[in-house]
Design a protein around this motif. Structure first.
Motif, PDB file in Angstrom:
ATOM      1  N   GLY A   1      24.276 -29.166 -14.699  1.00  0.00           N
ATOM      2  CA  GLY A   1      25.492 -29.157 -15.604  1.00  0.00           C
ATOM      3  C   GLY A   1      26.256 -27.951 -15.742  1.00  0.00           C
ATOM      4  N   VAL A   2      25.371 -26.811 -15.973  1.00  0.00           N
ATOM      5  CA  VAL A   2      26.178 -25.461 -16.229  1.00  0.00           C
ATOM      6  C   VAL A   2      27.001 -25.207 -14.876  1.00  0.00           C
ATOM      7  CG1 VAL A   2      25.855 -23.176 -16.590  1.00  0.00           C
ATOM      8  CG2 VAL A   2      24.630 -24.872 -17.951  1.00  0.00           C
TER       9      VAL A   2
ATOM     10  N   GLN B   1      30.984 -24.574 -14.145  1.00  0.00           N
ATOM     11  CA  GLN B   1      31.604 -23.476 -13.640  1.00  0.00           C
ATOM     12  C   GLN B   1      32.464 -23.549 -12.572  1.00  0.00           C
ATOM     13  OE1 GLN B   1      31.591 -20.448 -15.091  1.00  0.00           O
ATOM     14  NE2 GLN B   1      30.670 -21.458 -16.954  1.00  0.00           N
ATOM     15  N   LEU B   2      32.143 -24.420 -11.450  1.00  0.00           N
ATOM     16  CA  LEU B   2      32.811 -24.685 -10.444  1.00  0.00           C
ATOM     17  C   LEU B   2      33.932 -25.611 -10.252  1.00  0.00           C
ATOM     18  CD1 LEU B   2      29.570 -24.872  -7.729  1.00  0.00           C
ATOM     19  CD2 LEU B   2      31.120 -23.068  -8.102  1.00  0.00           C
TER      20      LEU B   2
ATOM     21  N   GLN C   1      38.014 -28.942 -16.573  1.00  0.00           N
ATOM     22  CA  GLN C   1      36.820 -28.843 -17.387  1.00  0.00           C
ATOM     23  C   GLN C   1      36.048 -30.323 -17.629  1.00  0.00           C
ATOM     24  OE1 GLN C   1      34.957 -26.109 -18.249  1.00  0.00           O
ATOM     25  NE2 GLN C   1      36.511 -25.272 -16.915  1.00  0.00           N
ATOM     26  N   GLY C   2      36.759 -31.423 -17.556  1.00  0.00           N
ATOM     27  CA  GLY C   2      36.197 -32.532 -17.994  1.00  0.00           C
ATOM     28  C   GLY C   2      35.588 -33.385 -16.596  1.00  0.00           C
ATOM     29  N   TRP C   3      35.895 -32.912 -15.732  1.00  0.00           N
ATOM     30  CA  TRP C   3      35.241 -33.516 -14.363  1.00  0.00           C
ATOM     31  C   TRP C   3      33.602 -33.617 -14.311  1.00  0.00           C
ATOM     32  CZ3 TRP C   3      38.523 -32.232  -9.608  1.00  0.00           C
ATOM     33  CH2 TRP C   3      39.909 -32.978  -9.576  1.00  0.00           C
ATOM     34  N   PRO C   4      33.000 -32.357 -14.747  1.00  0.00           N
ATOM     35  CA  PRO C   4      31.533 -32.388 -14.556  1.00  0.00           C
ATOM     36  C   PRO C   4      30.957 -33.446 -15.319  1.00  0.00           C
ATOM     37  CG  PRO C   4      32.073 -30.085 -14.919  1.00  0.00           C
ATOM     38  CD  PRO C   4      33.541 -31.063 -15.189  1.00  0.00           C
ATOM     39  N   ARG C   5      31.543 -34.000 -16.385  1.00  0.00           N
ATOM     40  CA  ARG C   5      30.880 -34.785 -17.597  1.00  0.00           C
ATOM     41  C   ARG C   5      31.012 -36.502 -16.886  1.00  0.00           C
ATOM     42  NH1 ARG C   5      32.322 -30.305 -20.470  1.00  0.00           N
ATOM     43  NH2 ARG C   5      34.300 -31.159 -21.180  1.00  0.00           N
TER      44      ARG C   5
END
Length: 51
Positions: A33-34, A38-39, A43-47
């Protein structure tokens, strides 16, 4: 007598292995998740769940 001692040793090894597996699993989930955050350029895409 030797059999009971051997069983206790096997149980201790199995318990230690299970603990290490759980720690590794939690670490991978946390770091993924972290690192994803970072990549990601947004910012909403990782979730967001992937299909």
């Amino acid at each position: 007598m030797e059999s009971a001692r051997r069983e206790k040793q096997n149980v201790a090894i199995l318990v230690a292995s299970q603990v290490l597996f759980m720690v590794a699993s939690i670490t991978v989930m946390t770091l993924s998740g972290v690192v994803g955050q970072q990549l990601s350029p947004i910012q909403g895409w990782p979730r967001c769940p992937s299909p």
